[in-house]
Design a protein around this motif. Structure first.
Motif, PDB file in Angstrom:
ATOM      1  N   ASP A 314       0.825  -1.200   0.000  1.00  0.00           N
ATOM      2  CA  ASP A 314       0.000   0.000   0.000  1.00  0.00           C
ATOM      3  C   ASP A 314       0.862   1.254   0.000  1.00  0.00           C
ATOM      4  O   ASP A 314       0.527   2.250  -0.621  1.00  0.00           O
ATOM      5  N   ASP A 317       2.206   1.752  -3.419  1.00  0.00           N
ATOM      6  CA  ASP A 317       1.189   2.236  -4.339  1.00  0.00           C
ATOM      7  C   ASP A 317       1.106   3.750  -4.323  1.00  0.00           C
ATOM      8  O   ASP A 317       0.799   4.374  -5.317  1.00  0.00           O
ATOM      9  N   ILE A 318       1.371   4.356  -3.148  1.00  0.00           N
ATOM     10  CA  ILE A 318       1.296   5.807  -3.043  1.00  0.00           C
ATOM     11  C   ILE A 318       2.490   6.458  -3.718  1.00  0.00           C
ATOM     12  O   ILE A 318       2.384   7.471  -4.366  1.00  0.00           O
ATOM     13  N   THR A 324       1.794   0.189  -8.555  1.00  0.00           N
ATOM     14  CA  THR A 324       0.344   0.347  -8.732  1.00  0.00           C
ATOM     15  C   THR A 324      -0.144  -0.484  -9.897  1.00  0.00           C
ATOM     16  O   THR A 324      -1.180  -1.132  -9.862  1.00  0.00           O
ATOM     17  N   VAL A 366      -1.820   9.460   4.361  1.00  0.00           N
ATOM     18  CA  VAL A 366      -2.914   9.365   3.398  1.00  0.00           C
ATOM     19  C   VAL A 366      -3.969  10.428   3.696  1.00  0.00           C
ATOM     20  O   VAL A 366      -4.464  11.119   2.802  1.00  0.00           O
ATOM     21  N   ASP A 379     -12.677   6.266  -2.149  1.00  0.00           N
ATOM     22  CA  ASP A 379     -11.469   5.557  -2.565  1.00  0.00           C
ATOM     23  C   ASP A 379     -10.386   5.661  -1.504  1.00  0.00           C
ATOM     24  O   ASP A 379      -9.657   4.694  -1.231  1.00  0.00           O
ATOM     25  N   GLY A 380     -10.276   6.842  -0.896  1.00  0.00           N
ATOM     26  CA  GLY A 380      -9.283   7.029   0.150  1.00  0.00           C
ATOM     27  C   GLY A 380      -9.578   6.188   1.376  1.00  0.00           C
ATOM     28  O   GLY A 380      -8.672   5.616   1.987  1.00  0.00           O
ATOM     29  N   LYS A 382     -11.223   3.390   1.451  1.00  0.00           N
ATOM     30  CA  LYS A 382     -10.936   1.991   1.118  1.00  0.00           C
ATOM     31  C   LYS A 382      -9.433   1.723   1.173  1.00  0.00           C
ATOM     32  O   LYS A 382      -8.979   0.662   1.623  1.00  0.00           O
ATOM     33  N   ARG A 383      -8.655   2.702   0.730  1.00  0.00           N
ATOM     34  CA  ARG A 383      -7.201   2.535   0.747  1.00  0.00           C
ATOM     35  C   ARG A 383      -6.712   2.422   2.192  1.00  0.00           C
ATOM     36  O   ARG A 383      -5.866   1.580   2.519  1.00  0.00           O
ATOM     37  N   ASP A 386      -7.707  -0.964   3.656  1.00  0.00           N
ATOM     38  CA  ASP A 386      -6.811  -2.012   3.173  1.00  0.00           C
ATOM     39  C   ASP A 386      -5.474  -1.972   3.914  1.00  0.00           C
ATOM     40  O   ASP A 386      -4.893  -3.003   4.246  1.00  0.00           O
TER      41      ASP A 386
END
Length: 389
Positions: A314, A317-318, A324, A366, A379-380, A382-383, A386
């Protein structure tokens, strides 16, 4: 018919809206007017010295107009909108100095308008406060906001952006995640007004004084504790503008993810910070383009994420587009994850119970992309969910 546009980031500061908050006399009017003078020239901006403000009286060479009432604000705005091409060809920015003073003027006008419009109605009781306008229940706040922002919107359509200054105050807040109480530095206008205008601007900087305070001995002894009596004295202080604050003790904001956390209270530093933030946002946009391009070749990527730690995934991904792309490929071959309906509440509980300081720091990073947890979109959320699973 196909719909869809591609956004572009402008290099011009006058294409964005900016708000600088600060206590009286800290230098917010000086720094914002100096920025405009340097970037747009004396004909490129107009500072509206609003209400009882006297900020320009101690500043040399500011292009301004006194605005003692809401009607004067409307008069000036309408003149700019009507005669922009002929009388104001170089005008780029109008500065409302200060917004809280303009709100006070507008509230008085809203009350007068309401009473005048309804005076002939049977059993009508004239309103004395904003709470009685439009039937109360906060409707008066919407009236005042729309009275101001309708003109701001019209100025924008005419090619003139509106910038703001406002006064600040300290306020006690209960953290929604940890339930801990803390003090924040925010605007002194009603929070509802501040939130409404805050959502409309690109950057909110809070000008404040950062003081270093030390205990200093007096040479006298307390007769009860037998310890030396000390007093707190200011050893050093510096004025600064805060754009981002990880502790959320300053109510600032930026739509530019790459903006620095804080700068000295100086016009040149402010110009540099804003332009650097624009450049950094463009770099992020180019990363996004690479991400889209690499997605087409995702099937030939290595299947490394299967063995790696999900939390580290994760974080990658950022920061890096390559990871990603790989994760997207993996998701296409697995079941779509399900999320709780009350995702916001679940995250707050998980965060509160989390003992992993490093994980909590990642979650804060985040959240910082959006400003506050309340502003994080689906979306944030959910990120974050996760990450914490």
């Amino acid at each position: 018919m196909a719909f869809g546009k591609r956004s572009t980031i402008s290099d011009n500061l006058y294409d964005y809206s900016i708000m600088i908050c600060g206590e009286s006399g800290v230098g917010k009017t000086t720094v914002i007017s100096e920025l405009c003078e340097k970037e747009f020239g004396e004909d490129g901006y107009l500072l509206l010295n609003t209400g009882d403000e006297e900020g320009v009286s101690a500043i040399e060479g500011v292009t301004y107009e006194d605005v003692p009432t809401y009607k004067k604000f409307v008069e000036i705005s309408n003149d700019i909108i009507k005669n922009k091409d002929t009388d104001y060809p170089n005008l780029k920015v109008v500065i409302i100095d200060t917004l809280d003073q303009l709100i006070d003027c507008t509230e008085k006008q809203a009350i007068d308008d309401w009473n005048r419009e309804n005076m002939s109605n049977k059993n009508f009781k004239p309103a004395k406060t904003l709470n009685s306008v439009q039937g109360g229940f906060g409707a008066g706040y919407d009236v005042v906001f729309n009275m101001i922002y309708d003109k701001v919107r019209a100025l924008g359509k005419a090619g003139v952006k509106v910038w703001y200054t406002c006064h600040s105050k300290t306020k006690d807040i209960i953290d929604p995640v940890s339930s801990a109480a803390y003090t924040t530095l925010t605007s002194n206008m009603a929070q509802r007004y501040f939130n409404d205008f805050k959502t409309k601007v690109h950057v909110v900087g809070v000008a404040c004084v950062d003081r270093s305070i030390e205990a200093e001995g007096t040479g006298r002894t307390n007769i009860i504790s037998h310890k030396e009596i000390t007093v707190n004295k200011v050893k050093d202080e510096k004025r600064k503008i805060v754009f981002r604050d990880d502790s959320y003790s300053v109510d600032s904001k930026s739509r530019f993810a790459g903006i620095v956390n804080e700068i000295p209270l100086d016009a040149d530093e402010l110009i540099k910070a804003l332009k650097d933030a624009i450049k950094n946002s463009k770099k992020n946009d180019s990363v996004g383009s690479k991400k889209t391009t690499s997605k087409k070749t995702a099937p030939i990527k290595e299947e490394k994420p299967v063995e790696s730690d999900p939390i580290e995934d994760d974080i990658d991904d950022i920061d890096t587009p390559v990871e990603t792309t790989v994760e997207t490929t993996v998701e296409e071959t697995t079941e779509t994850p399900t999320y709780p309906d009350d995702l916001d509440a679940v995250i707050r509980k998980m965060y509160k119970e989390c003992k992993d300081a490093e994980l909590k720091a990642s979650v804060k990073n985040v959240i910082a992309e959006y400003g506050k947890l309340n502003d994080v979109d689906d979306d944030g959320l959910k990120r974050i969910y996760d990450m914490m699973n």
